[in-house]
Design an enzyme around this catalytic site. Structure first.
Site, PDB file in Angstrom:
ATOM      1  N   PHE A  20      14.360 116.305  88.592  1.00  0.00           N
ATOM      2  CA  PHE A  20      15.022 114.995  88.653  1.00  0.00           C
ATOM      3  C   PHE A  20      14.023 113.842  88.529  1.00  0.00           C
ATOM      4  O   PHE A  20      14.208 112.789  89.109  1.00  0.00           O
ATOM      5  CB  PHE A  20      15.852 114.866  89.943  1.00  0.00           C
ATOM      6  CG  PHE A  20      16.780 116.017  90.159  1.00  0.00           C
ATOM      7  CD1 PHE A  20      17.892 116.198  89.352  1.00  0.00           C
ATOM      8  CD2 PHE A  20      16.521 116.951  91.160  1.00  0.00           C
ATOM      9  CE1 PHE A  20      18.740 117.288  89.541  1.00  0.00           C
ATOM     10  CE2 PHE A  20      17.371 118.030  91.361  1.00  0.00           C
ATOM     11  CZ  PHE A  20      18.490 118.212  90.545  1.00  0.00           C
ATOM     12  N   ARG A  21      12.928 114.086  87.799  1.00  0.00           N
ATOM     13  CA  ARG A  21      11.866 113.101  87.575  1.00  0.00           C
ATOM     14  C   ARG A  21      11.163 112.672  88.868  1.00  0.00           C
ATOM     15  O   ARG A  21      10.546 111.617  88.941  1.00  0.00           O
ATOM     16  CB  ARG A  21      12.398 111.879  86.817  1.00  0.00           C
ATOM     17  CG  ARG A  21      12.928 112.227  85.442  1.00  0.00           C
ATOM     18  CD  ARG A  21      13.184 111.002  84.598  1.00  0.00           C
ATOM     19  NE  ARG A  21      13.705 111.376  83.290  1.00  0.00           N
ATOM     20  CZ  ARG A  21      12.982 111.736  82.232  1.00  0.00           C
ATOM     21  NH1 ARG A  21      11.677 111.791  82.339  1.00  0.00           N
ATOM     22  NH2 ARG A  21      13.546 112.045  81.092  1.00  0.00           N
ATOM     23  N   LEU A  22      11.249 113.500  89.884  1.00  0.00           N
ATOM     24  CA  LEU A  22      10.517 113.248  91.133  1.00  0.00           C
ATOM     25  C   LEU A  22       9.175 113.977  91.032  1.00  0.00           C
ATOM     26  O   LEU A  22       8.943 114.993  91.677  1.00  0.00           O
ATOM     27  CB  LEU A  22      11.340 113.699  92.340  1.00  0.00           C
ATOM     28  CG  LEU A  22      12.685 112.987  92.500  1.00  0.00           C
ATOM     29  CD1 LEU A  22      13.455 113.548  93.697  1.00  0.00           C
ATOM     30  CD2 LEU A  22      12.470 111.477  92.668  1.00  0.00           C
TER      31      LEU A  22
END
Length: 201
Positions: A177-179
């Site tokens: 999740f682009r974390l």
């Protein structure tokens, strides 16, 4: 840094870069040692190009090039550079910013002599970054250099290495999740101790 474990673990950023590069050699289809090298011209306009990183020393990164080309003139003028290594297969990257110096001694001789004969002769033949009339012109110059230099050419005086001694290294790994996970190593000077901090994605 309690959560800096797994692929980020360790107290030596250069050892960590070597470890990541070794993993990339097993998974990256082409040139796992490729870096996008950035410099700036006299007006401060950035320039970037791909080169091959040839050595990760205990405290620096080394690549080789023609000293009469654009990148060398920009690096000599500013004394600073940045680069990024990105491995799609690993979903990781390393970013480096630092101080530049030339490597034109025995290490440059040794690397030059380790290259294929055609690459060594090509280094003599190429007027890097300067206009070229045609490929035929270049090949004719290679033939002329081959006749003149033979099978054991010495390293050209206009060809050698650059050493980038970093003041900043960032290790980045893709997260769900682009974390993403990012750890930045910084030091105020090239002989100071490192400070490490986690960055937001």
């Amino acid at each position: 840094m309690s959560d800096r474990d797994g692929i980020f673990e360790g107290d030596d950023p250069f050892a960590l870069v070597r470890q990541w590069m070794a993993e990339a050699e097993a998974s990256e289809p082409n040139d796992p040692n490729a870096i996008a090298l950035a410099s700036v011209d006299g007006e401060g306009l950035p320039n970037v190009r791909m080169v091959l990183l040839k050595d990760v020393e205990d405290d620096a990164f080394v690549f080789y090039t023609n000293y009469e080309g654009v990148k060398a003139s920009e690096l000599d003028a500013s004394g600073k550079a940045a680069f990024v290594m990105h491995w799609k297969s690993l979903r990781r990257q390393v970013r480096v910013r630092g101080i530049v110096s030339r490597e034109d001694g025995p290490a440059a001789d040794a690397y030059y002599n380790s290259r294929s004969l055609k690459s060594r002769l090509g280094a003599w033949a190429s007027d890097q970054s300067r206009p070229l009339k045609s490929r035929a012109t270049l090949m004719a110059k290679v033939a002329k250099v081959t006749a003149a230099k033979g099978t054991n050419p010495e390293r050209p005086p206009f060809w050698g290495g650059f050493r980038i001694t970093p003041v900043e290294i960032e290790f980045w790994a893709d997260g769900a999740f682009r974390l993403h996970d990012r750890f930045r190593w910084t030091r105020p000077t090239t002989d100071a101790d490192w400070t490490i901090e986690r960055l937001n994605p």
